[in-house]
Design a protein around this motif. Structure first.
Motif, PDB file in Angstrom:
ATOM      1  N   GLN A 111       7.563  -7.436 -14.002  1.00 45.04           N
ATOM      2  CA  GLN A 111       8.419  -7.463 -12.820  1.00 45.04           C
ATOM      3  C   GLN A 111       8.439  -6.134 -12.077  1.00 45.04           C
ATOM      4  O   GLN A 111       8.686  -6.101 -10.875  1.00 45.04           O
ATOM      5  N   SER A 112       8.194  -5.051 -12.779  1.00 43.96           N
ATOM      6  CA  SER A 112       8.208  -3.744 -12.124  1.00 43.96           C
ATOM      7  C   SER A 112       6.896  -3.445 -11.399  1.00 43.96           C
ATOM      8  O   SER A 112       6.765  -2.417 -10.746  1.00 43.96           O
ATOM      9  N   ALA A 113       5.916  -4.346 -11.514  1.00 47.48           N
ATOM     10  CA  ALA A 113       4.649  -4.139 -10.821  1.00 47.48           C
ATOM     11  C   ALA A 113       4.852  -4.267  -9.318  1.00 47.48           C
ATOM     12  O   ALA A 113       5.825  -4.853  -8.840  1.00 47.48           O
ATOM     13  N   ILE A 114       3.918  -3.733  -8.571  1.00 44.33           N
ATOM     14  CA  ILE A 114       3.983  -3.776  -7.114  1.00 44.33           C
ATOM     15  C   ILE A 114       3.165  -4.968  -6.640  1.00 44.33           C
ATOM     16  O   ILE A 114       1.949  -4.997  -6.782  1.00 44.33           O
ATOM     17  N   TYR A 115       3.839  -5.959  -6.089  1.00 47.41           N
ATOM     18  CA  TYR A 115       3.129  -7.133  -5.579  1.00 47.41           C
ATOM     19  C   TYR A 115       4.039  -7.914  -4.652  1.00 47.41           C
ATOM     20  O   TYR A 115       5.277  -7.710  -4.625  1.00 47.41           O
ATOM     21  N   GLY A 116       3.444  -8.808  -3.880  1.00 44.03           N
ATOM     22  CA  GLY A 116       4.200  -9.649  -2.979  1.00 44.03           C
ATOM     23  C   GLY A 116       3.650 -11.064  -2.991  1.00 44.03           C
ATOM     24  O   GLY A 116       2.477 -11.281  -3.308  1.00 44.03           O
TER      25      GLY A 116
ATOM     26  N   LEU B   3      -1.024 -14.167  -2.770  1.00 47.38           N
ATOM     27  CA  LEU B   3      -0.555 -13.087  -3.634  1.00 47.38           C
ATOM     28  C   LEU B   3      -1.146 -11.781  -3.132  1.00 47.38           C
ATOM     29  O   LEU B   3      -2.363 -11.663  -2.969  1.00 47.38           O
ATOM     30  N   VAL B   4      -0.294 -10.804  -2.873  1.00 44.86           N
ATOM     31  CA  VAL B   4      -0.733  -9.505  -2.360  1.00 44.86           C
ATOM     32  C   VAL B   4      -0.487  -8.456  -3.433  1.00 44.86           C
ATOM     33  O   VAL B   4       0.654  -8.261  -3.869  1.00 44.86           O
ATOM     34  N   ILE B   5      -1.548  -7.792  -3.895  1.00 42.51           N
ATOM     35  CA  ILE B   5      -1.423  -6.782  -4.939  1.00 42.51           C
ATOM     36  C   ILE B   5      -2.338  -5.603  -4.628  1.00 42.51           C
ATOM     37  O   ILE B   5      -3.309  -5.735  -3.883  1.00 42.51           O
ATOM     38  N   PRO B   6      -2.037  -4.427  -5.191  1.00 43.07           N
ATOM     39  CA  PRO B   6      -2.968  -3.304  -5.051  1.00 43.07           C
ATOM     40  C   PRO B   6      -4.290  -3.636  -5.738  1.00 43.07           C
ATOM     41  O   PRO B   6      -4.294  -4.295  -6.784  1.00 43.07           O
TER      42      PRO B   6
ATOM     43  N   GLU C  52       0.826  -1.208   0.000  1.00 39.28           N
ATOM     44  CA  GLU C  52       0.000   0.000   0.000  1.00 39.28           C
ATOM     45  C   GLU C  52       0.859   1.256   0.000  1.00 39.28           C
ATOM     46  O   GLU C  52       0.527   2.251  -0.664  1.00 39.28           O
ATOM     47  N   ALA C  53       1.987   1.231   0.720  1.00 44.13           N
ATOM     48  CA  ALA C  53       2.863   2.404   0.764  1.00 44.13           C
ATOM     49  C   ALA C  53       3.512   2.651  -0.600  1.00 44.13           C
ATOM     50  O   ALA C  53       3.586   3.798  -1.070  1.00 44.13           O
ATOM     51  N   ARG C  54       3.971   1.578  -1.254  1.00 42.86           N
ATOM     52  CA  ARG C  54       4.640   1.735  -2.554  1.00 42.86           C
ATOM     53  C   ARG C  54       3.659   2.123  -3.657  1.00 42.86           C
ATOM     54  O   ARG C  54       4.061   2.735  -4.657  1.00 42.86           O
ATOM     55  N   SER C  55       2.400   1.760  -3.500  1.00 41.18           N
ATOM     56  CA  SER C  55       1.417   2.059  -4.554  1.00 41.18           C
ATOM     57  C   SER C  55       0.729   3.399  -4.345  1.00 41.18           C
ATOM     58  O   SER C  55      -0.257   3.694  -5.021  1.00 41.18           O
TER      59      SER C  55
END
Length: 327
Positions: A317-322, A270-273, A200-203
């Motif tokens: 790969q540059s997407a924001i996810y975990g 999988l954690v994504i915005p 959430e912080a990075r997005s």
């Protein structure tokens, strides 16, 4: 946007199980009649041999229509799909999520280091994929195989394979994640929520969601202290829809073709915005139906056909996810 033909609209209605009529006959019969018409008005082997490429064109058009609907419906939460012409190489826009550094400005000056918005592009390579079928066309024309079963088998076979490749691409991207966004170990709520907060912080404050199979989401919610209402919902669906203000989103599970083995890892979260589609899918060109063996070519007199599609799958790969791998 290409105009939807009457045949495509009809195939969608039949695929979706609607009770439709076309030229005073039921939907499946209308599609069968279209194939008969392509064969010169009557289906028999001689007519089919003379006009088979017109028949192939009808089947190609119908499979493309229904496959597009299935892909969009099944993978809309996770993947962005682009349908392009053969030879076209679409580029997905990559947004740079980095924030700008803010500096103190001396009065009366504009002396600041400029910062560039580093957006980029991402391309996906495509390959041909296909399956051989036999006897199905003849049975369909004879009325022995209903249209929805015929198109479902082709469509869902491609969709199943594409789904497997989407989930494999996500799982294989784990090795590129650092220790903050790639976690392995026993489930720990604090570690999961640390990842959620980093996402959430990075997005830029977008709300993060946690995606997983029913079994994976159950591991997140089963040890919660639940109210009676939560227990009832848990019993109905197998997991809690929201945990600590974070929505849990179900990823559909499926078997690998010909086996009882699942192809989605039940231990992966999988954690994504919310709304982010880190998987990019390119479907290039139209379905192609090719005759492999005419009657008489094989000893068993079977007629073989190859149905093929060209597509590719990639993870940005540059997407924001975990990814949290539970052991």
């Amino acid at each position: 946007m290409a105009k939807v033909t009457g045949l495509q609209r009809l195939s969608l209605d039949v695929y979706q199980g609607k009770n439709v009529m076309f030229n005073e006959v039921a939907g499946e019969d209308a599609i069968r009649n279209a194939i008969n018409t392509a064969c010169g008005g009557e289906f028999n082997y001689k007519n089919f041999r003379e006009h088979k490429y017109k028949v192939f064109s009808i089947i190609e058009e119908l499979v493309d229509t229904t496959l597009g609907v299935v892909i969009t419906n099944q993978f809309d939460q996770l993947a962005e799909v682009k349908n392009v012409a053969i030879g076209e190489r679409p580029a997905f826009r990559v947004e740079d999520p980095s924030l700008f550094r803010i500096a103190r400005i001396a009065g009366g000056t504009n002396d600041l280091r400029r910062q560039k918005l580093l957006n980029g592009k991402f391309e996906v390579d495509t390959d041909w994929f296909g399956a051989k079928i036999y006897s199905e066309l003849e049975m369909f024309i004879a009325g022995l195989v209903p249209w929805n079963e015929f198109v479902n088998r082709i469509t869902l076979s491609f969709a199943n394979d594409l789904g497997k490749r989407i989930y494999e691409a996500v799982a294989n991207s784990y090795t590129a994640l650092n220790a903050i966004y790639g976690v392995t170990g026993t489930y720990n709520e604090d570690k999961l929520f640390d990842m959620v907060q980093h996402i959430e912080a990075r997005s830029g404050g977008k709300k993060a969601v946690v995606m997983g199979t029913k079994k994976a989401l159950r591991k997140v919610s089963k040890d919660l202290v639940m109210s009676d209402n939560m227990k009832e919902n848990f019993n109905k669906v197998g997991y809690i829809g929201t945990v600590g203000g974070v929505d849990l989103v179900l990823l559909p599970q499926a078997h690998k073709v010909g086996t009882d083995e699942f192809y989605v890892d039940d231990n992966m979260l999988l954690v994504i915005p919310q709304g982010e589609k880190l998987v990019k899918v390119v479907v290039e060109g139209e379905t192609q139906m090719i005759e492999v063996a005419d009657a008489g070519t094989r000893n068993d007199q079977q007629m073989e056909y190859l149905v093929q599609k060209k597509f590719g799958v990639g993870v940005m790969q540059s997407a924001i996810y975990g990814i949290y791998k539970i052991q």
